[in-house]
Design an enzyme around this catalytic site. Structure first.
Site, short mmCIF file in Angstrom:
data_model
loop_
_atom_site.label_atom_id
_atom_site.label_comp_id
_atom_site.label_asym_id
_atom_site.label_seq_id
_atom_site.Cartn_x
_atom_site.Cartn_y
_atom_site.Cartn_z
N LYS A 117 5.97 0.56 -2.91
CA LYS A 117 7.24 1.00 -3.01
C LYS A 117 7.75 1.55 -1.67
O LYS A 117 7.24 2.10 -1.13
CB LYS A 117 7.29 2.05 -4.30
N GLY A 174 3.36 6.39 2.95
CA GLY A 174 4.47 6.63 2.27
C GLY A 174 4.90 5.67 1.40
O GLY A 174 6.07 5.41 1.04
N ASP A 194 3.70 9.42 -7.91
CA ASP A 194 4.18 7.93 -7.95
C ASP A 194 3.48 7.05 -8.81
O ASP A 194 4.07 5.86 -8.88
CB ASP A 194 3.92 7.57 -6.56
#
Length: 313
Positions: free
Chosen positions: A12, A112, A150
């Site tokens: 993502k 990230g 996440d």
């Protein structure tokens, strides 16, 4: 009960990231538009009867642990725990399961991009199917929150791309609130995307700790960003994007700031850091422009950078 399944787990990027508060337990609350991209890891899952619950995890990446330090391992533990509870509630005899997990990594580690969270999401979706647990999306997301912030979004993204897993309601783009567990599906716009990760590592915990000590100059306009994505207005999208963690990570990793500068100079639609970094991504109007941008960064690969051409889902 099926014995094996193969699936993909998607990375993502954050189209926006804002910190909205700090909870009593120390977790930062956030508001972020998350977007899945077609860069993915590949998972093989196999289950078989065993005297007791056993998890065997293998990866092709030497830096990734194969025990409880790995979020995918903890995700398997959570699903076996849920299975035991369901069997007890049904009044059925409990029996052991051996869960074998093989992860082929394509998503850069500590980047990230939610690589570890996506693997955990894939394990939860795969075991939900193989063990015939029948958990719907909301219950899987609730369990995923206990693994990582996440993970709920990654569950939603992977489910939406792989209907054979039997979980409805998936989406490749969503507004994430709270610590990531409150998700509102959004329209996804397809952009060709260039990801670039410096060889440096950045601690997410350290980034958030330092964030509390600085003054943020620019916050994203999240509502305007969502309007832009709904209407397809690129100017509104670009004007609304921001990641408040850039202020911190660019101090810890100047290479990330330089990457963003280089991408913007090449005329991309927008460039921004994803998550707490250090990966920076660029949105491009066409595959041709994205390929040209990626090519302009290939000189960095000799210095240990990763440059990846992908697109949003």
């Amino acid at each position: 009960m099926k014995s094996s399944v193969q699936l993909k787990t998607y990375a993502k990027i954050n189209m926006s990231l804002d910190v909205t508060g700090v909870r009593e337990d120390g977790y930062h609350e956030m508001m972020s538009v998350m977007q899945a991209v077609d860069l993915c890891d590949e998972l093989d899952l196999t289950v078989s009867p065993a005297p007791e619950d056993t998890i065997v995890l293998k990866t092709d990446h030497p830096e990734i642990p194969d025990d409880r330090r790995n979020t995918a391992y903890r995700a398997a533990e959570k699903m076996l725990e849920i299975r035991s509870r369901i069997l007890r509630e049904r009044g059925e005899t409990e029996s052991g399961i051996k869960a074998e997990i093989t992860i082929r990594k394509k998503i850069p580690v500590a980047a990230g991009l939610a690589g570890g969270s996506s693997d955990a999401a894939g394990v939860m979706l795969g075991l939900n199917s193989l063990l015939e647990l029948g958990l719907k999306l909301d219950k899987l997301r609730e369990a995923g929150t206990q693994i990582g912030a996440d993970v709920p979004f990654c569950i939603m993204a992977a489910a939406g791309q792989q209907p054979f897993l039997g979980v409805k309601g998936g989406a490749a783009c969503a507004l994430a609130e709270g610590i990531g567990e409150i998700l509102t599906p959004l329209r996804s716009i397809v952009f060709w995307t260039v990801l670039a990760k410096p060889p440096a590592a950045v601690s997410t915990a350290e980034v958030y700790r330092l964030y509390d000590t600085i003054t943020v100059r620019r916050h994203p306009d999240t509502s305007n960003l969502m309007e832009g994505m709904t209407s397809g207005n690129m100017q509104k999208i670009k004007a609304s994007m921001a990641n408040v963690l850039e202020n911190v990570t660019f101090r810890l990793c100047p290479q990330s700031e330089e990457l963003k500068r280089r991408m913007e100079q090449k005329g991309c639609l927008a460039a921004m850091m994803s998550g707490s970094g250090p990966t920076v991504y660029a949105l491009c109007a066409s595959r041709q422009k994205a390929e040209a941008l990626a090519a302009s960064l290939h000189d960095l690969e000799d210095a240990g950078y990763r440059v990846i051409l992908t697109k949003t889902l």
